[in-house]
Scaffold this motif. Structure first.
Motif, PDB file in Angstrom:
ATOM      1  N   ARG A  87       0.817  -1.212   0.000  1.00 29.32           N
ATOM      2  CA  ARG A  87       0.000   0.000   0.000  1.00 29.32           C
ATOM      3  C   ARG A  87       0.855   1.268   0.000  1.00 29.32           C
ATOM      4  O   ARG A  87       0.585   2.230   0.688  1.00 29.32           O
ATOM      5  CB  ARG A  87      -0.981   0.009   1.168  1.00 29.32           C
ATOM      6  N   GLU A 108      -8.539  -0.974   6.676  1.00 33.41           N
ATOM      7  CA  GLU A 108      -8.086   0.373   6.374  1.00 33.41           C
ATOM      8  C   GLU A 108      -6.559   0.419   6.291  1.00 33.41           C
ATOM      9  O   GLU A 108      -5.863  -0.369   6.920  1.00 33.41           O
ATOM     10  CB  GLU A 108      -8.571   1.352   7.448  1.00 33.41           C
ATOM     11  N   SER A 109      -6.067   1.393   5.534  1.00 33.79           N
ATOM     12  CA  SER A 109      -4.621   1.518   5.333  1.00 33.79           C
ATOM     13  C   SER A 109      -3.878   1.798   6.631  1.00 33.79           C
ATOM     14  O   SER A 109      -2.755   1.326   6.827  1.00 33.79           O
ATOM     15  CB  SER A 109      -4.331   2.627   4.316  1.00 33.79           C
ATOM     16  N   SER A 110      -4.495   2.567   7.545  1.00 33.65           N
ATOM     17  CA  SER A 110      -3.831   2.877   8.809  1.00 33.65           C
ATOM     18  C   SER A 110      -3.613   1.607   9.630  1.00 33.65           C
ATOM     19  O   SER A 110      -2.534   1.395  10.202  1.00 33.65           O
ATOM     20  CB  SER A 110      -4.657   3.889   9.612  1.00 33.65           C
ATOM     21  N   ALA A 111      -4.632   0.760   9.691  1.00 33.32           N
ATOM     22  CA  ALA A 111      -4.497  -0.502  10.419  1.00 33.32           C
ATOM     23  C   ALA A 111      -3.516  -1.427   9.716  1.00 33.32           C
ATOM     24  O   ALA A 111      -2.716  -2.116  10.352  1.00 33.32           O
ATOM     25  CB  ALA A 111      -5.855  -1.177  10.552  1.00 33.32           C
ATOM     26  N   GLY A 113      -0.972  -0.484   7.921  1.00 31.74           N
ATOM     27  CA  GLY A 113       0.374   0.026   8.144  1.00 31.74           C
ATOM     28  C   GLY A 113       0.939  -0.367   9.493  1.00 31.74           C
ATOM     29  O   GLY A 113       2.146  -0.556   9.646  1.00 31.74           O
ATOM     30  N   ARG A 114       0.059  -0.512  10.506  1.00 30.02           N
ATOM     31  CA  ARG A 114       0.524  -0.874  11.836  1.00 30.02           C
ATOM     32  C   ARG A 114       0.925  -2.343  11.935  1.00 30.02           C
ATOM     33  O   ARG A 114       1.652  -2.722  12.850  1.00 30.02           O
ATOM     34  CB  ARG A 114      -0.541  -0.555  12.883  1.00 30.02           C
ATOM     35  N   ARG A 349       2.011   3.674  17.911  1.00 25.64           N
ATOM     36  CA  ARG A 349       3.301   4.312  17.737  1.00 25.64           C
ATOM     37  C   ARG A 349       3.637   5.177  18.942  1.00 25.64           C
ATOM     38  O   ARG A 349       2.787   5.517  19.754  1.00 25.64           O
ATOM     39  CB  ARG A 349       3.291   5.166  16.452  1.00 25.64           C
ATOM     40  N   ARG A 438       9.409   7.329   7.627  1.00 25.46           N
ATOM     41  CA  ARG A 438       8.023   7.778   7.501  1.00 25.46           C
ATOM     42  C   ARG A 438       7.208   6.767   6.696  1.00 25.46           C
ATOM     43  O   ARG A 438       6.043   6.502   7.012  1.00 25.46           O
ATOM     44  CB  ARG A 438       7.946   9.148   6.827  1.00 25.46           C
ATOM     45  N   GLY A 441       5.687   4.334   8.670  1.00 27.66           N
ATOM     46  CA  GLY A 441       4.725   4.810   9.641  1.00 27.66           C
ATOM     47  C   GLY A 441       5.296   5.163  11.001  1.00 27.66           C
ATOM     48  O   GLY A 441       4.555   5.246  11.981  1.00 27.66           O
TER      49      GLY A 441
END
Length: 633
Positions: A87, A108-111, A113-114, A349, A438, A441
């Protein structure tokens, strides 16, 4: 005492329990399956202006504990596909379609990414750090405060042992002038640093790039062992591995011209290609053979090669294997979205303040270890101070020396800021590290810009003090403590503005040659309109109103001029032929304010000029922050 040193009670029951907890953390995973369906990446062809597929209809399925190889000829789309799976931006102006699923569900992308990490082809390592420090800072930047210091150190110990680099824990990564660990060890450190948060899916871009066959086997074998013990999914793009390295992978996704030629277990490759009429010859590296038959770029018979590649792609598209993969993905995509809060708080984070402090700590270590980035710059500025102090040595307070005083002020301000171009390579190195961290994340542009600004303040102030101690007194400027520290203030603001300009330009153009050229050009422009070469009273209106008033060098120059001439008296010399007519002419003297009037400079505006300079510095930093926010690479 080193806070990171092993605890003296290493054999205590409590510590053994914590080590077991650390190992449990590394091995505990809840992502059992990762799949993708119908992935397409389309761009506009520059010549025909028609849509062109970089990736076309790629599907696949991988289970926890498996290591998948993305393989194919150069330009086949390996890195593009890896970026899409992770992603990340595929390429500029690309349109991406298709779906990826975790445990059969879209998230979702945020989840996402984690629960994932990405190791880029080039090692995102700071050469002046040790192996242990590299992992420690990775932990400090990524782990929340709920993870104690002792737990962090246990995770670091576990990773050092898992990758066989515990003996190199206190060795430097290595810089161009200081030898460090080997290339294979660097790759292992890169992978280990991304595993500190225990991602459930790990993406590796050419993990064996630049390594010999032995080092490549070493890296992939550690990766495979880690995948099995920790139950994580690893997907790696790879180019022409040796036979032994190739056999370590569980599955292969073979690409050619952005299309699938094979996807499945490595153990099934021989039977599959024999069945479609391309048996792998004995005593041949299977990876090399597969790359040869799916590549047409260097074939003498291009048409035959193209036909062969199309036949292989068609055979895969019609094979029962691709239908089985498609059916499996379809069945799992209807599952409930459950169990996806992977790792809970462990995947949160670190806070912004903690990240800034960590970045400051890391930059401080780098600043006193990295001779190229900082030591050479200090020597350069000291050399400039000695040159200035001896060229303008012991100037006298007489009218014959008024112009040399002005020249010295211009040189001390303009060329000190011009030499800030030496900061370009150091910032670009920091920027490259930031871009990679970055992308995983760890933090955004704000902590990076704040820490970069704060770490530079003591360094620039040290330069201003050292330069002034040598040059100011040798040149015989206004011999008072107030005048000296006012000079230091102007020089410090000058350096800070110049370095802020470097940050702004390099944030927009992260290329050494381009950034260097633009910063040098900008400083040349500021010198031209700053007020020394052409006084503001006669400067062309265009240059005056468009550039002079936003020129930080102009405010530094006039501030230093006022500091020198506002309170000083100069003798007219023999014959009392005074160059400037003041109220002291009858005494054969010149009041310094006459020099300021000739330049159009007024006294009593120091606070205003300092405020404008601080505003210019803030604007440069703000624009640099915006550039980093907009640019994602």
């Amino acid at each position: 005492m080193d806070n990171d040193a092993p605890d003296s009670n290493a054999g205590s029951p409590n510590l053994d329990l914590e080590r077991n907890e650390a190992r449990h953390f590394l091995m505990n995973g809840s992502v059992s399956q990762f799949s993708w369906s119908g992935l397409n990446v389309t761009v506009k062809d520059r010549q025909t202006k028609e849509p062109r597929d970089l990736i076309h209809d790629i599907s696949g399925d991988v289970r926890q504990g498996e290591v998948v190889a993305l393989m194919g000829p150069s330009g086949c789309g390996k890195t593009t596909l890896l970026n899409v799976l992770a992603r990340r931006p595929a390429t500029s102006g690309a349109k991406v379609t298709g779906e990826t699923y975790v445990n059969g569900a879209t998230i979702e992308s945020s989840a996402f990414g984690r629960m994932t990490s990405y190791v880029e082809q080039e090692d995102a390592l700071i050469g002046s750090m040790t192996v242990r420090e590299t992992l420690k800072f990775a932990a400090d930047l990524s782990l929340p405060s709920s993870v104690s210091k002792r737990q962090r150190m246990e995770r670091i110990r576990t990773l050092l042992e898992a990758f066989g680099i515990q003996k190199q824990a206190d060795s430097l990564i290595g810089t161009p002038i200081r030898k460090g660990i080997s290339g294979g060890q660097k790759r292992r450190v890169s992978v280990a640093s991304q595993l500190i948060t225990c991602p459930k899916i790990l993406f590796l871009d050419e993990p064996t790039s630049g390594l010999d066959s032995t080092a490549s086997y070493e890296v992939i074998s550690y990766v495979k062992e880690l995948a099995r013990e920790s139950n994580i999914i690893i997907i790696a793009s790879i180019h022409q591995p040796s036979t032994t390295t190739f056999q370590l992978f569980d599955k292969l996704l073979l690409l050619s011209s952005g299309r699938t030629c094979f996807f499945g277990p490595v153990s099934n490759i021989g039977d599959y290609f024999r069945d479609i009429g391309h048996p792998i010859p004995g005593n041949t590296n299977p990876a090399e053979y597969l790359l040869d038959i799916v590549s047409s770029d260097f074939s003498a018979l291009t048409d035959d090669a193209d036909n062969r590649v199309q036949q292989i792609q068609s055979a895969w598209k019609e094979s029962p294997q691709v239908q089985a993969v498609t059916q499996k993905i379809s069945e799992r995509s209807h599952m409930e979205e459950k169990g996806l809060a992977v790792g809970g708080d462990d995947l949160a984070r670190a806070g912004v303040i903690k990240i800034i402090i960590t970045l400051l700590h890391r930059s401080f270590i780098k600043s006193y270890r990295d001779v190229v980035a900082y030591g050479i710059r200090i020597v350069m500025y000291l050399g400039l101070a000695i040159m200035m102090g001896t060229v303008w040595l012991r100037l006298h307070p007489s009218q014959d020396y008024i112009q040399p005083f002005i020249n010295a002020i211009f040189f001390g301000s303009a060329f000190m800021s011009f030499m800030a171009v030496a900061y370009v390579p150091a910032f670009l190195e920091d920027r490259a590290t930031f871009a990679k961290e970055r992308a995983n994340g760890l933090y955004g542009a704000t902590p990076f810009m704040i820490s970069n600004f704060l770490i530079g303040l003591p360094f620039l102030f040290l330069i201003a003090i050292l330069f002034s101690i040598i040059s100011y007194w040798l040149s015989n400027f206004q011999p008072t403590a107030v005048a000296f520290f006012t000079w230091v203030m102007w020089l410090f603001l000058d350096l800070l503005a110049a370095e802020s300009l470097v940050v702004f330009v390099s944030a927009i153009f992260p290329n050494f040659v381009i950034a260097l050229a633009l910063v040098a050009f900008a400083n040349g422009l500021w010198m031209s309109v700053g007020g020394f070469l052409v006084t503001p009273t006669i400067l062309n209106p265009f240059w005056k109103y468009v550039f002079h008033y936003i020129d930080y060098q102009a405010y530094v120059f006039q501030g230093m001029m006022v500091n020198e001439f506002s309170e000083r008296i100069y003798s007219c010399g023999d014959g009392c032929q005074c160059l400037y007519d003041t109220d002291l002419a009858s005494q054969c003297q010149i009041r310094g304010t006459a020099v300021l009037e000739n330049y159009g400079y007024a006294t009593g505006r120091t606070g205003k000029w300092v405020g404008i300079l601080i505003g210019i510095i803030a604007v440069y930093r703000l624009f640099g922050w915006i550039a980093l926010q907009v640019r994602k690479n």
